[in-house]
Enzyme design. Structure first.
Site, PDB file in Angstrom:
ATOM      1  CD  GLU A   1     -68.048  96.201 112.324  1.00  0.00           C
ATOM      2  OE1 GLU A   1     -68.297  96.854 111.448  1.00  0.00           O
ATOM      3  OE2 GLU A   1     -67.342  95.154 112.095  1.00  0.00           O
TER       4      GLU A   1
ATOM      5  CB  CYS B   1     -62.629  86.223 112.618  1.00  0.00           C
ATOM      6  SG  CYS B   1     -64.085  85.720 113.323  1.00  0.00           S
TER       7      CYS B   1
ATOM      8  CG  HIS C   1     -64.938  93.613 115.805  1.00  0.00           C
ATOM      9  ND1 HIS C   1     -64.748  92.370 115.210  1.00  0.00           N
ATOM     10  CD2 HIS C   1     -65.701  94.620 115.327  1.00  0.00           C
ATOM     11  CE1 HIS C   1     -65.516  92.746 113.967  1.00  0.00           C
ATOM     12  NE2 HIS C   1     -65.907  93.765 113.845  1.00  0.00           N
TER      13      HIS C   1
ATOM     14  CG  ASP D   1     -62.959  90.121 111.657  1.00  0.00           C
ATOM     15  OD1 ASP D   1     -63.541  89.061 112.258  1.00  0.00           O
ATOM     16  OD2 ASP D   1     -63.163  91.079 112.129  1.00  0.00           O
ATOM     17  CB  SER D   2     -67.480  88.559 110.851  1.00  0.00           C
ATOM     18  OG  SER D   2     -67.066  89.817 112.151  1.00  0.00           O
TER      19      SER D   2
ATOM     20  CB  CYS E   1     -63.698  89.715 120.185  1.00  0.00           C
ATOM     21  SG  CYS E   1     -64.433  90.268 118.467  1.00  0.00           S
TER      22      CYS E   1
ATOM     23  CB  THR F   1     -66.407  84.361 115.989  1.00  0.00           C
ATOM     24  OG1 THR F   1     -66.385  85.243 116.928  1.00  0.00           O
ATOM     25  CG2 THR F   1     -67.722  83.535 116.113  1.00  0.00           C
TER      26      THR F   1
HETATM   27  N1  DGL Z   1     -64.067  89.588 115.145  1.00  0.00           N
HETATM   28  C1  DGL Z   1     -64.384  88.621 115.294  1.00  0.00           C
HETATM   29  C2  DGL Z   1     -63.755  88.095 116.172  1.00  0.00           C
HETATM   30  O1  DGL Z   1     -62.735  87.903 116.428  1.00  0.00           O
HETATM   31  C3  DGL Z   1     -66.079  88.429 115.298  1.00  0.00           C
HETATM   32  C4  DGL Z   1     -66.845  89.605 115.555  1.00  0.00           C
HETATM   33  C5  DGL Z   1     -68.404  89.000 115.116  1.00  0.00           C
HETATM   34  O2  DGL Z   1     -68.626  89.209 113.884  1.00  0.00           O
HETATM   35  O3  DGL Z   1     -69.203  88.691 116.079  1.00  0.00           O
HETATM   36  O4  DGL Z   1     -64.414  86.925 116.873  1.00  0.00           O
END
Ligand code: DGL
Length: 279
Positions: free
Chosen positions: A154, A76, A190, A12-13, A188, A78
């Site tokens: 975060e 992720c 997160h 993930d990012s 997402c 994205t």
């Molecule tokens: N956790 C990521 C997702 O599911 C991306 C969060 C990000 O870095 O913008 O899209």
């Protein structure tokens, strides 16, 4: 003798993919997890598609060389909504992508109005529009992209305070005077960490769904058909692609999520792989 346990690379990012890692850990106890947070170019949600494609195509071979995973999970939305195809052409390791749970949301919506809460990048993707056209054409779909909520998630994972004004502002489009969506997709990885906070700013009874459980089930079923190679990891490992103060502060929380060892890459991933890869 090295353990014959499957190794799963989770990418993930940032630390949002822990929502997927946690689901996987509850279902697959006998495995090694190698989690990579690409904090060097966090957040992904505001990056150009070409930047993400090139980044993952470049990083993944090094990460594979280091951990030799039996399975890769791009935790992720994205990234998954733009890189899965080119990545699968580049490696023979099976890859599971995480994409918004549009299909189950459309199936279960009673008022045929669903919401998608994701990053600004994900809500714009053609991949997501294709999901909507294929599975939710009978529904009204309200899409909201927010990079701010990624930062709030975060913060929460770092035990910092969450800003409820930011959450309320982001969710305002889901609170129209009439006919709000009855199901909202957390698109997402997160956002499951903000589930309670998000719920507080939505009309009562709104359901939130995410992809975590489905991804973990898919991982279980894929691993049943793979003969794992001996893992080279002695424990679950976590790697940040940049050595930053906030990455350092996360180490304790990461132990709670089952990661015994945390690496912080100071001089680039090539250098890290050369130093650490076993022969
Ligand atoms: N956790 C990521 C997702 O599911 C991306 C969060 C990000 O870095 O913008 O899209």
């Amino acid at each position: 003798m090295p353990d014959i346990l499957p190794t799963i690379l989770i990418f993930d990012s940032g630390i949002g993919g822990l929502s997927i890692a946690d689901e996987i850990r509850t279902r697959i106890q006998l495995c090694r997890l190698f989690y990579v947070a690409d904090n060097a170019i966090f957040p992904y949600g505001i990056q150009e598609e070409s930047v993400l494609i090139n980044r993952l195509l470049e990083l993944l071979p090094y990460l594979e060389q280091y951990a030799r995973p039996d399975l890769i999970v791009i935790a992720c939305n994205t990234a998954s909504t733009v890189v899965l195809e080119p990545l699968r052409l580049q490696t023979r390791t099976p890859i599971i992508g995480v994409v918004p749970a549009i299909k189950p949301a459309a199936q279960h919506s009673v008022n045929h109005h669903i919401g998608l809460l994701a990053t600004p990048g994900t809500v714009k993707r053609q991949y997501v529009q294709n999901l909507i056209d294929s599975f939710a054409s009978h529904c009204q779909v309200t899409k909201v992209g927010s990079a701010e909520l990624v930062h709030e998630a975060e913060n929460k994972l770092r035990s910092l305070p969450v800003d409820h004004d930011v959450i309320a502002r982001a969710l305002a489009p889901f609170n129209p005077p009439n006919a709000a969506p009855d199901i909202i997709v957390l698109g997402c990885t997160h956002f499951p960490f903000l589930r309670e906070e998000i719920q507080q700013h939505l009309p009562q009874g709104t359901r939130l769904i995410d992809s975590g459980e489905a991804i973990a089930r898919r991982a279980v079923s894929l691993l049943q058909s793979i003969a794992p190679s001996p893992t080279r990891l002695n424990a679950n490992e976590f790697l940040f692609t940049a050595d930053t103060p906030s990455a350092r502060k996360m180490a304790e929380t990461l132990h709670l999520h089952g990661f015994a060892q945390v690496h912080l890459v100071a001089n680039g991933i090539t250098d890290f792989t050369q130093k650490h890869s076993a022969t």
